[in-house]
Design an enzyme around this catalytic site. Structure first.
Site, PDB file in Angstrom:
ATOM      1  N   CYS A   1      10.067  14.871 -60.074  1.00 34.55           N
ATOM      2  CA  CYS A   1       9.779  15.763 -58.946  1.00 34.55           C
ATOM      3  C   CYS A   1       8.354  16.295 -59.104  1.00 34.55           C
ATOM      4  O   CYS A   1       7.688  16.039 -60.110  1.00 34.55           O
ATOM      5  CB  CYS A   1      10.771  16.922 -58.930  1.00 34.55           C
ATOM      6  SG  CYS A   1      10.620  17.975 -60.377  1.00 34.55           S
TER       7      CYS A   1
ATOM      8  N   HIS B   1      10.173  24.678 -67.537  1.00 31.36           N
ATOM      9  CA  HIS B   1      11.156  25.752 -67.343  1.00 31.36           C
ATOM     10  C   HIS B   1      10.580  27.138 -67.548  1.00 31.36           C
ATOM     11  O   HIS B   1      11.260  28.134 -67.334  1.00 31.36           O
ATOM     12  CB  HIS B   1      12.328  25.555 -68.311  1.00 31.36           C
ATOM     13  CG  HIS B   1      12.732  24.135 -68.474  1.00 31.36           C
ATOM     14  ND1 HIS B   1      12.236  23.340 -69.482  1.00 31.36           N
ATOM     15  CD2 HIS B   1      13.551  23.350 -67.739  1.00 31.36           C
ATOM     16  CE1 HIS B   1      12.747  22.116 -69.379  1.00 31.36           C
ATOM     17  NE2 HIS B   1      13.548  22.096 -68.326  1.00 31.36           N
TER      18      HIS B   1
ATOM     19  N   GLU C   1      15.105  27.962 -68.515  1.00 33.69           N
ATOM     20  CA  GLU C   1      14.583  28.584 -67.287  1.00 33.69           C
ATOM     21  C   GLU C   1      15.111  30.011 -67.147  1.00 33.69           C
ATOM     22  O   GLU C   1      14.373  30.939 -66.806  1.00 33.69           O
ATOM     23  CB  GLU C   1      14.978  27.756 -66.056  1.00 33.69           C
ATOM     24  CG  GLU C   1      14.460  28.366 -64.753  1.00 33.69           C
ATOM     25  CD  GLU C   1      14.905  27.613 -63.513  1.00 33.69           C
ATOM     26  OE1 GLU C   1      15.049  26.375 -63.566  1.00 33.69           O
ATOM     27  OE2 GLU C   1      15.136  28.269 -62.483  1.00 33.69           O
TER      28      GLU C   1
ATOM     29  N   THR D   1      16.601  27.187 -60.391  1.00 32.87           N
ATOM     30  CA  THR D   1      16.054  26.291 -59.360  1.00 32.87           C
ATOM     31  C   THR D   1      16.849  24.988 -59.230  1.00 32.87           C
ATOM     32  O   THR D   1      16.750  24.308 -58.223  1.00 32.87           O
ATOM     33  CB  THR D   1      14.582  25.939 -59.659  1.00 32.87           C
ATOM     34  OG1 THR D   1      14.512  25.342 -60.954  1.00 32.87           O
ATOM     35  CG2 THR D   1      13.699  27.174 -59.630  1.00 32.87           C
TER      36      THR D   1
ATOM     37  N   ASN E   1      19.628  19.596 -63.795  1.00 35.09           N
ATOM     38  CA  ASN E   1      19.722  19.049 -62.433  1.00 35.09           C
ATOM     39  C   ASN E   1      20.424  17.702 -62.412  1.00 35.09           C
ATOM     40  O   ASN E   1      21.162  17.385 -61.482  1.00 35.09           O
ATOM     41  CB  ASN E   1      18.337  19.032 -61.759  1.00 35.09           C
ATOM     42  CG  ASN E   1      17.472  17.896 -62.240  1.00 35.09           C
ATOM     43  OD1 ASN E   1      17.553  16.792 -61.728  1.00 35.09           O
ATOM     44  ND2 ASN E   1      16.642  18.144 -63.246  1.00 35.09           N
TER      45      ASN E   1
ATOM     46  N   SER F   1      13.759  14.739 -63.976  1.00 35.76           N
ATOM     47  CA  SER F   1      12.990  14.507 -65.201  1.00 35.76           C
ATOM     48  C   SER F   1      13.189  13.085 -65.729  1.00 35.76           C
ATOM     49  O   SER F   1      12.915  12.805 -66.890  1.00 35.76           O
ATOM     50  CB  SER F   1      13.398  15.540 -66.267  1.00 35.76           C
ATOM     51  OG  SER F   1      14.808  15.660 -66.307  1.00 35.76           O
TER      52      SER F   1
END
Lengths: 286, 286
Positions: free
Chosen positions: B12, B71, B123, B159, B217, B259
């Site tokens: 991303c 993070h 994070e 996030t 994620n 990632s």
């Protein structure tokens, strides 16, 4: 038959306050209320006898004093009344007043205002007046799902909203909004009665929810109860009861909306006791 | 076998940016990253070869340049690094940075801050640092249900949170809070991939979600896919694949975490094609 009466019956704070104000004001020359002061036909009839007239439009106004209904009125209507030189007696429920003010400040802070409520309900019409009718009214899940993505939204709720629906709608709006400010303006009386209706519906065989079909909070109590117990009935008076409803029923639960006078509960209980006697007699005769 | 690769694969924006910064900084004398810069073991190994060392604690620090992981890091750790006279290269993902700032301003505005996320994730540890570890972390529905009633609460999210869980938790928190300010800080890359994972899982017979098990994620994409299609697998490399998984499979769906480098997708696709050939051969021999 065991009759379980909820703690949450009779008038709520806002209704008591408005009726008190209305009665005080009626003494000299009577008073008018634009729209029903509360959603209960019997109460309205009694007020009429005391010189408090329910009028449908400002043109029907003949008294010096004008009572604002519990649901509030849009500010342009209030200005119109003032212009006519009338005395305004503000019966707006304080919880509704707060929702009106919050809608206004959200709009001033740049939030797109979402009102969770019924667009035809006088409370919502009143609140909309405070934000130039620019609020977006959402009542159904589809309406929340179809909202476009926005950066800033503010949410308030009709004070008599079903809490579970409010929660579902907030969740859907949160998906479509980056910054969301939510005021849970459902009044504590409403929430407590909704909780009690749920609890009672789980414990009894039949639920009676007493109050007018025009009353938003009564209808919501009925819907909540019905979801748990199909044998739930919204009754406006003892005439809505019949012995067939009570066959095989051991435990009855009773709750009322915020605009239902205690006298209506007494009347219904009296009728249940009568029915109970009839049923017992029939059994004995069998 | 038909292979459907999602649009949402590869790094991303935040990961690309951090890796670029890291590589630029590695030129003279190397650089260190406190904790894994992103949650992908292969990428970390490759960075090590380029002179970017992953260290576990500040005491291991030997280089002049310190990279902040995607993070983020708590501000007291950053201050500690500064005190040591080191050069900080901030690889914090801009979406994470925004969540840190929002948590800070919510706290300053008097909101009790609720962070929807995993308390052990870097994070969240970073964000907590910006509000003196005073944020309340909520990850499970029971935790939201057991919250006491509060006047003012502010909510932000990890996030990489699962959007549906975020929505459910916001709904539960709205019940317990009078004034609720919610920032939907789930990043757009995360949301788009979650949507795509859902759509793809409905269309195929087998889903492969490529990425490290440490990657929040990636794991959430796997959970979302698994809810729809039980034949969903989180794979870290082609070694996680075996022919048995593919028996009777006509359509494979592939998606990756933020990632996961594209090279890992290529490797997995290559292995699927090999397996496909083996299965076809066996069929022909039957």
């Amino acid at each position: 038959m065991e009759i379980n009466i909820a703690k949450g019956i009779g008038f709520c704070y806002g209704v008591k306050r408005a009726l008190q104000l209305a009665k005080q004001s009626a003494n000299n020359g009577g008073a008018s209320c634009l729209g029903a002061i509360i959603h209960n036909e019997k109460v309205i009839e009694e007020l009429e006898k005391e010189g408090i007239h329910t009028i449908r439009s400002i043109e029907e106004l003949k008294t010096e004093k004008v009572i604002v209904r519990t649901h509030g009125l849009p500010p342009d209507v209030l200005k119109d009344i003032e212009k006519r030189g009338k005395i305004i007696i503000d019966g707006t429920c304080p919880f509704v007043k707060r929702a009106q003010n919050l809608a206004k400040s959200l709009k001033e802070e740049g939030y797109e205002v979402i009102i969770i409520g019924d667009p035809s309900h006088p409370e919502i019409i009143g609140i909309q007046g405070y934000i130039n009718n620019k609020g977006k009214i959402v009542l159904k899940e589809e309406e929340a799902i179809s909202l476009p993505y926005r950066k800033k939204r503010g949410v308030i709720s009709q004070t008599t909203q079903d809490l579970e629906l409010f929660k579902r709608l907030v969740s859907l709006i949160a998906e479509k909004t980056y910054e969301l400010k939510v005021f849970n303006t459902i009044c504590s009386y409403t929430v407590n009665r909704q909780r009690e209706a749920e609890e009672l519906a789980r414990k009894v065989d039949l639920m009676l929810i007493i109050g007018s079909r025009k009353s938003s909070n009564t209808t919501k109590l009925f819907e909540i109860s019905k979801r748990i117990l199909p044998s739930s009935y919204q009754v406006e008076s003892s005439k809505d009861l019949n012995p067939e409803m009570f066959f095989g029923v051991k435990k009855v639960g009773i709750i009322t909306g915020s605009s239902t006078p205690n006298s209506q509960v007494d009347e219904v209980v009296k009728k249940i006791l009568e029915i109970d006697r009839i049923i017992k007699k029939e059994k004995d005769n069998d």
